[in-house]
Design a protein around this motif. Structure first.
Motif, PDB file in Angstrom:
ATOM      1  N   LEU A   1       0.855  -1.179   0.000  1.00 41.63           N
ATOM      2  CA  LEU A   1       0.000   0.000   0.000  1.00 41.63           C
ATOM      3  C   LEU A   1       0.894   1.233   0.000  1.00 41.63           C
ATOM      4  O   LEU A   1       1.635   1.479   0.958  1.00 41.63           O
ATOM      5  CB  LEU A   1      -0.903  -0.002   1.236  1.00 41.63           C
ATOM      6  CG  LEU A   1      -1.802   1.223   1.447  1.00 41.63           C
ATOM      7  CD1 LEU A   1      -2.844   1.311   0.328  1.00 41.63           C
ATOM      8  CD2 LEU A   1      -2.470   1.173   2.820  1.00 41.63           C
ATOM      9  N   LEU A   2       0.822   2.017  -1.083  1.00 39.02           N
ATOM     10  CA  LEU A   2       1.589   3.250  -1.188  1.00 39.02           C
ATOM     11  C   LEU A   2       0.815   4.374  -0.499  1.00 39.02           C
ATOM     12  O   LEU A   2      -0.362   4.596  -0.801  1.00 39.02           O
ATOM     13  CB  LEU A   2       1.829   3.595  -2.654  1.00 39.02           C
ATOM     14  CG  LEU A   2       2.528   4.924  -2.961  1.00 39.02           C
ATOM     15  CD1 LEU A   2       3.954   4.937  -2.404  1.00 39.02           C
ATOM     16  CD2 LEU A   2       2.544   5.178  -4.472  1.00 39.02           C
ATOM     17  N   THR A   3       1.459   5.073   0.437  1.00 37.99           N
ATOM     18  CA  THR A   3       0.802   6.138   1.182  1.00 37.99           C
ATOM     19  C   THR A   3       1.698   7.374   1.213  1.00 37.99           C
ATOM     20  O   THR A   3       2.910   7.293   0.976  1.00 37.99           O
ATOM     21  CB  THR A   3       0.485   5.706   2.619  1.00 37.99           C
ATOM     22  OG1 THR A   3       1.713   5.460   3.339  1.00 37.99           O
ATOM     23  CG2 THR A   3      -0.372   4.452   2.642  1.00 37.99           C
ATOM     24  N   CYS A   4       1.096   8.516   1.543  1.00 36.79           N
ATOM     25  CA  CYS A   4       1.870   9.755   1.574  1.00 36.79           C
ATOM     26  C   CYS A   4       1.321  10.723   2.608  1.00 36.79           C
ATOM     27  O   CYS A   4       0.178  10.604   3.054  1.00 36.79           O
ATOM     28  CB  CYS A   4       1.881  10.424   0.193  1.00 36.79           C
ATOM     29  SG  CYS A   4       0.271  11.037  -0.355  1.00 36.79           S
ATOM     30  N   SER A   5       2.145  11.698   2.971  1.00 39.91           N
ATOM     31  CA  SER A   5       1.752  12.820   3.815  1.00 39.91           C
ATOM     32  C   SER A   5       2.186  14.110   3.140  1.00 39.91           C
ATOM     33  O   SER A   5       3.167  14.133   2.384  1.00 39.91           O
ATOM     34  CB  SER A   5       2.412  12.748   5.194  1.00 39.91           C
ATOM     35  OG  SER A   5       1.850  11.738   5.992  1.00 39.91           O
ATOM     36  N   VAL A   6       1.483  15.192   3.443  1.00 39.49           N
ATOM     37  CA  VAL A   6       1.840  16.530   2.976  1.00 39.49           C
ATOM     38  C   VAL A   6       2.574  17.244   4.101  1.00 39.49           C
ATOM     39  O   VAL A   6       2.105  17.266   5.243  1.00 39.49           O
ATOM     40  CB  VAL A   6       0.582  17.323   2.574  1.00 39.49           C
ATOM     41  CG1 VAL A   6       0.916  18.793   2.310  1.00 39.49           C
ATOM     42  CG2 VAL A   6      -0.064  16.690   1.343  1.00 39.49           C
ATOM     43  N   VAL A   7       3.720  17.822   3.781  1.00 39.51           N
ATOM     44  CA  VAL A   7       4.487  18.580   4.767  1.00 39.51           C
ATOM     45  C   VAL A   7       3.856  19.964   4.911  1.00 39.51           C
ATOM     46  O   VAL A   7       3.527  20.613   3.918  1.00 39.51           O
ATOM     47  CB  VAL A   7       5.959  18.701   4.347  1.00 39.51           C
ATOM     48  CG1 VAL A   7       6.745  19.516   5.374  1.00 39.51           C
ATOM     49  CG2 VAL A   7       6.585  17.316   4.182  1.00 39.51           C
ATOM     50  N   THR A   8       3.669  20.406   6.156  1.00 37.52           N
ATOM     51  CA  THR A   8       3.097  21.733   6.408  1.00 37.52           C
ATOM     52  C   THR A   8       4.102  22.613   7.137  1.00 37.52           C
ATOM     53  O   THR A   8       5.028  22.121   7.801  1.00 37.52           O
ATOM     54  CB  THR A   8       1.808  21.646   7.232  1.00 37.52           C
ATOM     55  OG1 THR A   8       2.111  21.171   8.555  1.00 37.52           O
ATOM     56  CG2 THR A   8       0.791  20.740   6.574  1.00 37.52           C
ATOM     57  N   THR A   9       3.880  23.922   7.024  1.00 34.88           N
ATOM     58  CA  THR A   9       4.773  24.885   7.653  1.00 34.88           C
ATOM     59  C   THR A   9       3.949  26.077   8.122  1.00 34.88           C
ATOM     60  O   THR A   9       2.730  26.139   7.897  1.00 34.88           O
ATOM     61  CB  THR A   9       5.864  25.323   6.656  1.00 34.88           C
ATOM     62  OG1 THR A   9       6.858  26.095   7.321  1.00 34.88           O
ATOM     63  CG2 THR A   9       5.283  26.124   5.499  1.00 34.88           C
ATOM     64  N   ASP A  10       4.590  27.038   8.780  1.00 31.96           N
ATOM     65  CA  ASP A  10       3.883  28.245   9.207  1.00 31.96           C
ATOM     66  C   ASP A  10       3.360  28.994   7.991  1.00 31.96           C
ATOM     67  O   ASP A  10       4.077  29.170   6.997  1.00 31.96           O
ATOM     68  CB  ASP A  10       4.821  29.165   9.995  1.00 31.96           C
ATOM     69  CG  ASP A  10       5.104  28.665  11.402  1.00 31.96           C
ATOM     70  OD1 ASP A  10       4.254  27.933  11.950  1.00 31.96           O
ATOM     71  OD2 ASP A  10       6.157  29.012  11.951  1.00 31.96           O
ATOM     72  N   ALA A  11       2.122  29.453   8.068  1.00 32.16           N
ATOM     73  CA  ALA A  11       1.554  30.236   6.980  1.00 32.16           C
ATOM     74  C   ALA A  11       2.226  31.602   6.916  1.00 32.16           C
ATOM     75  O   ALA A  11       2.631  32.171   7.939  1.00 32.16           O
ATOM     76  CB  ALA A  11       0.055  30.395   7.168  1.00 32.16           C
ATOM     77  N   LEU A  12       2.327  32.135   5.700  1.00 33.00           N
ATOM     78  CA  LEU A  12       2.988  33.409   5.477  1.00 33.00           C
ATOM     79  C   LEU A  12       2.050  34.378   4.776  1.00 33.00           C
ATOM     80  O   LEU A  12       1.123  33.971   4.075  1.00 33.00           O
ATOM     81  CB  LEU A  12       4.241  33.211   4.611  1.00 33.00           C
ATOM     82  CG  LEU A  12       5.335  32.296   5.167  1.00 33.00           C
ATOM     83  CD1 LEU A  12       6.426  32.106   4.120  1.00 33.00           C
ATOM     84  CD2 LEU A  12       5.919  32.876   6.442  1.00 33.00           C
ATOM     85  N   GLY A  13       2.329  35.668   4.922  1.00 27.77           N
ATOM     86  CA  GLY A  13       1.575  36.682   4.204  1.00 27.77           C
ATOM     87  C   GLY A  13       0.094  36.630   4.542  1.00 27.77           C
ATOM     88  O   GLY A  13      -0.308  36.335   5.673  1.00 27.77           O
TER      89      GLY A  13
END
Length: 236
Positions: free
Chosen positions: A144-156
């Motif tokens: 089963l291929l799985t993934c996550s999205v990397v998040t960071t502090d929002a800007l602007g």
């Protein structure tokens, strides 16, 4: 966080945009309301060493997991800890990917408790690439291929909608993110503010709040309800 997004381009379009071999097997479909554990396109370097467009499930399942039951809680990996977390660090070190998107959704609470959804998308209609990581979990039904999205502090102005955002990668950073090595500080650097200025913050209707809804009408602009914008926010 990034908990809902849209990705509607065809496999042919994405494989061309990302110069990757299409390995989705004809299973990729447009989705205007991607939710946790849904199948999503991702661009990775395959085990054979070429850039591939694959179809994976959103919500990382580390190889050592006993089951995929917790995947819905692992759709996002924080940039601040992705290089050191037991769950995410191995994938960050060796299995980084690009997650193509048209845009993503966030909700702003209004006075009285109602929430106004907004859709963040490029003004010029170009594709977005979220920084992602991937893993393969060997389950009883097969890999089963799985993934996550990397998040960071929002800007602007994005920070007026939510305090987090996907780590967005301009095209000149795609190859480095997919590379075998790289300095974590440089890999996880936020995109330039002038590039982020090319994003539209678009008010959309409440139907996107129900994961059963899909279709282009979910991303259509709607009139902004009175006082829906946070204080000091000038969206248009």
């Amino acid at each position: 966080m990034c908990g809902r997004y849209a990705t509607t381009r065809s496999a042919g379009d994405l494989s061309g945009l990302f110069e990757s071999a299409d390995e989705t097997g004809g299973r990729l479909v447009a989705d205007h309301n991607v939710a946790p554990t849904d199948p999503v396109p991702l661009v990775r370097v395959s085990p054979e060493g070429h850039r591939a467009l694959s179809l994976g499930r959103w919500g990382l399942v580390p190889g050592w997991s006993r089951s995929p039951a917790g995947a819905a809680r692992m759709i996002n990996a924080r940039a601040e800890t992705v290089a050191t977390s037991r769950a995410y660090a191995p994938a960050f070190a060796r299995r980084r990917c690009l997650v193509p998107a048209d845009g993503w959704y966030e909700w702003v609470r209004q006075p009285g408790g109602a929430k106004q959804p907004f859709y963040m998308t490029p003004l010029d209609g170009s594709v977005l690439a979220f920084a992602g990581i991937w893993s393969v979990w060997d389950g009883p039904a097969g890999p089963l291929l799985t993934c996550s999205v990397v998040t960071t502090d929002a800007l602007g102005e994005l920070a007026e909608v939510h305090d987090r955002m996907p780590l967005l990668l301009p095209p000149d950073r795609w190859a480095t993110w997919l590379g075998a090595a790289g300095d974590p500080t440089e890999l996880l650097a936020p995109p330039p503010l002038d590039w982020l200025a090319g994003l539209e913050i678009r008010p959309v209707g409440p139907a996107v709040g129900d994961v059963r809804n899909d279709g282009p009408e979910l991303t259509a602009r709607v009139p902004l309800a009175p006082r829906a914008e946070p204080e000091g926010m000038m969206l248009f």
